[in-house]
Motif scaffolding. Structure first.
Motif, PDB file in Angstrom:
ATOM      1  N   ILE A  34     -33.216 -89.967 -41.432  1.00 53.04           N
ATOM      2  CA  ILE A  34     -34.119 -91.118 -41.539  1.00 53.04           C
ATOM      3  C   ILE A  34     -34.347 -91.469 -43.006  1.00 53.04           C
ATOM      4  O   ILE A  34     -34.422 -92.638 -43.370  1.00 53.04           O
ATOM      5  N   LEU A  35     -34.431 -90.444 -43.856  1.00 48.46           N
ATOM      6  CA  LEU A  35     -34.767 -90.645 -45.262  1.00 48.46           C
ATOM      7  C   LEU A  35     -33.574 -90.952 -46.162  1.00 48.46           C
ATOM      8  O   LEU A  35     -33.725 -91.639 -47.170  1.00 48.46           O
ATOM      9  N   TYR A  36     -32.401 -90.414 -45.818  1.00 49.91           N
ATOM     10  CA  TYR A  36     -31.233 -90.529 -46.687  1.00 49.91           C
ATOM     11  C   TYR A  36     -30.055 -91.123 -45.937  1.00 49.91           C
ATOM     12  O   TYR A  36     -29.924 -90.929 -44.737  1.00 49.91           O
ATOM     13  N   LYS A  37     -29.176 -91.784 -46.687  1.00 52.07           N
ATOM     14  CA  LYS A  37     -27.943 -92.307 -46.108  1.00 52.07           C
ATOM     15  C   LYS A  37     -27.033 -91.150 -45.735  1.00 52.07           C
ATOM     16  O   LYS A  37     -27.126 -90.065 -46.289  1.00 52.07           O
ATOM     17  N   GLU A  38     -26.123 -91.404 -44.829  1.00 54.11           N
ATOM     18  CA  GLU A  38     -25.233 -90.368 -44.313  1.00 54.11           C
ATOM     19  C   GLU A  38     -24.298 -89.809 -45.382  1.00 54.11           C
ATOM     20  O   GLU A  38     -23.866 -88.677 -45.290  1.00 54.11           O
ATOM     21  N   ASP A  39     -23.992 -90.563 -46.416  1.00 50.63           N
ATOM     22  CA  ASP A  39     -23.023 -90.122 -47.418  1.00 50.63           C
ATOM     23  C   ASP A  39     -23.657 -89.414 -48.617  1.00 50.63           C
ATOM     24  O   ASP A  39     -22.979 -89.152 -49.603  1.00 50.63           O
ATOM     25  N   THR A  40     -24.932 -89.077 -48.533  1.00 52.29           N
ATOM     26  CA  THR A  40     -25.569 -88.369 -49.640  1.00 52.29           C
ATOM     27  C   THR A  40     -25.263 -86.876 -49.558  1.00 52.29           C
ATOM     28  O   THR A  40     -24.939 -86.345 -48.492  1.00 52.29           O
ATOM     29  N   ALA A  41     -25.367 -86.219 -50.698  1.00 49.45           N
ATOM     30  CA  ALA A  41     -25.015 -84.793 -50.775  1.00 49.45           C
ATOM     31  C   ALA A  41     -25.886 -83.947 -49.846  1.00 49.45           C
ATOM     32  O   ALA A  41     -25.373 -83.058 -49.155  1.00 49.45           O
ATOM     33  N   ILE A  42     -27.183 -84.206 -49.811  1.00 52.55           N
ATOM     34  CA  ILE A  42     -28.074 -83.386 -48.985  1.00 52.55           C
ATOM     35  C   ILE A  42     -27.764 -83.586 -47.501  1.00 52.55           C
ATOM     36  O   ILE A  42     -27.802 -82.635 -46.721  1.00 52.55           O
ATOM     37  N   GLN A  43     -27.400 -84.802 -47.112  1.00 51.24           N
ATOM     38  CA  GLN A  43     -27.021 -85.057 -45.713  1.00 51.24           C
ATOM     39  C   GLN A  43     -25.745 -84.297 -45.362  1.00 51.24           C
ATOM     40  O   GLN A  43     -25.645 -83.696 -44.294  1.00 51.24           O
ATOM     41  N   ARG A  44     -24.764 -84.333 -46.262  1.00 45.10           N
ATOM     42  CA  ARG A  44     -23.515 -83.615 -46.007  1.00 45.10           C
ATOM     43  C   ARG A  44     -23.764 -82.116 -45.889  1.00 45.10           C
ATOM     44  O   ARG A  44     -23.194 -81.446 -45.028  1.00 45.10           O
ATOM     45  N   GLU A  45     -24.637 -81.584 -46.748  1.00 47.02           N
ATOM     46  CA  GLU A  45     -24.927 -80.147 -46.707  1.00 47.02           C
ATOM     47  C   GLU A  45     -25.604 -79.753 -45.396  1.00 47.02           C
ATOM     48  O   GLU A  45     -25.223 -78.781 -44.767  1.00 47.02           O
ATOM     49  N   PHE A  46     -26.599 -80.509 -44.971  1.00 44.37           N
ATOM     50  CA  PHE A  46     -27.293 -80.162 -43.726  1.00 44.37           C
ATOM     51  C   PHE A  46     -26.397 -80.400 -42.507  1.00 44.37           C
ATOM     52  O   PHE A  46     -26.468 -79.657 -41.532  1.00 44.37           O
ATOM     53  N   THR A  47     -25.529 -81.401 -42.563  1.00 41.70           N
ATOM     54  CA  THR A  47     -24.571 -81.608 -41.477  1.00 41.70           C
ATOM     55  C   THR A  47     -23.660 -80.392 -41.365  1.00 41.70           C
ATOM     56  O   THR A  47     -23.410 -79.886 -40.260  1.00 41.70           O
ATOM     57  N   HIS A  48     -23.189 -79.918 -42.496  1.00 44.49           N
ATOM     58  CA  HIS A  48     -22.329 -78.728 -42.521  1.00 44.49           C
ATOM     59  C   HIS A  48     -23.081 -77.508 -41.979  1.00 44.49           C
ATOM     60  O   HIS A  48     -22.529 -76.743 -41.173  1.00 44.49           O
ATOM     61  N   MET A  49     -24.332 -77.333 -42.383  1.00 41.81           N
ATOM     62  CA  MET A  49     -25.114 -76.188 -41.916  1.00 41.81           C
ATOM     63  C   MET A  49     -25.350 -76.243 -40.409  1.00 41.81           C
ATOM     64  O   MET A  49     -25.230 -75.223 -39.719  1.00 41.81           O
ATOM     65  N   VAL A  50     -25.649 -77.419 -39.886  1.00 44.51           N
ATOM     66  CA  VAL A  50     -25.891 -77.554 -38.446  1.00 44.51           C
ATOM     67  C   VAL A  50     -24.609 -77.276 -37.661  1.00 44.51           C
ATOM     68  O   VAL A  50     -24.645 -76.617 -36.616  1.00 44.51           O
ATOM     69  N   ARG A  51     -23.472 -77.719 -38.187  1.00 44.28           N
ATOM     70  CA  ARG A  51     -22.201 -77.408 -37.521  1.00 44.28           C
ATOM     71  C   ARG A  51     -21.976 -75.902 -37.469  1.00 44.28           C
ATOM     72  O   ARG A  51     -21.492 -75.370 -36.468  1.00 44.28           O
ATOM     73  N   GLN A  52     -22.313 -75.215 -38.546  1.00 45.45           N
ATOM     74  CA  GLN A  52     -22.156 -73.769 -38.573  1.00 45.45           C
ATOM     75  C   GLN A  52     -23.101 -73.090 -37.583  1.00 45.45           C
ATOM     76  O   GLN A  52     -22.746 -72.079 -36.973  1.00 45.45           O
ATOM     77  N   ILE A  53     -24.283 -73.636 -37.410  1.00 45.43           N
ATOM     78  CA  ILE A  53     -25.235 -73.088 -36.435  1.00 45.43           C
ATOM     79  C   ILE A  53     -24.631 -73.171 -35.035  1.00 45.43           C
ATOM     80  O   ILE A  53     -24.715 -72.229 -34.252  1.00 45.43           O
ATOM     81  N   TYR A  54     -24.011 -74.313 -34.721  1.00 41.01           N
ATOM     82  CA  TYR A  54     -23.375 -74.459 -33.407  1.00 41.01           C
ATOM     83  C   TYR A  54     -22.216 -73.490 -33.222  1.00 41.01           C
ATOM     84  O   TYR A  54     -21.853 -73.162 -32.098  1.00 41.01           O
TER      85      TYR A  54
END
Length: 111
Positions: free
Chosen positions: A52-72
């Motif tokens: 909601i706060l950041y665009k999809e292509d920002t570094a923090i979004q990419r990092e959390f996307t990567h972390m959530v994928r690893q959680i799965y």
């Protein structure tokens, strides 16, 4: 010379944006943990909040996307965070991860 200076300036800006995103992300994680979520679910919720706060292509979004994928993929949260600290090479992240990992180990030891 100009391009090297611009490259330094852009790298510094990206570093500051990532630091700001990290602080926002940790506030979201903290809020979710306070609400009773596990660290894994807190990270998933944080990813939603950050979208909601950041665009999809920002570094923090990419990092959390990567972390959530690893959680799965059932990778332990401690390992995910340690790898993140190695990737971003920021002192704040490293300090947070060290404290988190130690606290988690102490918590697991007491159960």
């Amino acid at each position: 010379v100009f391009f090297r200076e611009m490259k330094k300036i852009l790298a510094e800006k990206q570093k500051r944006r990532l630091e700001k995103g990290f602080l926002t992300g940790m506030r979201c994680v903290s809020t979710a943990l306070t609400a009773g979520y596990s660290i894994e679910n807190a990270m998933k919720e944080t990813k939603k909040d950050l979208s909601i706060l950041y665009k999809e292509d920002t570094a923090i979004q990419r990092e959390f996307t990567h972390m959530v994928r690893q959680i799965y993929l059932q990778i332990p949260a401690e390992r995910i965070l340690e790898e993140w600290a190695e990737r971003v090479e920021q002192e704040d992240v490293r300090n947070f991860v060290n404290v988190f990992v130690m606290a988690r180990r102490i918590q697991m030891k007491n159960f």
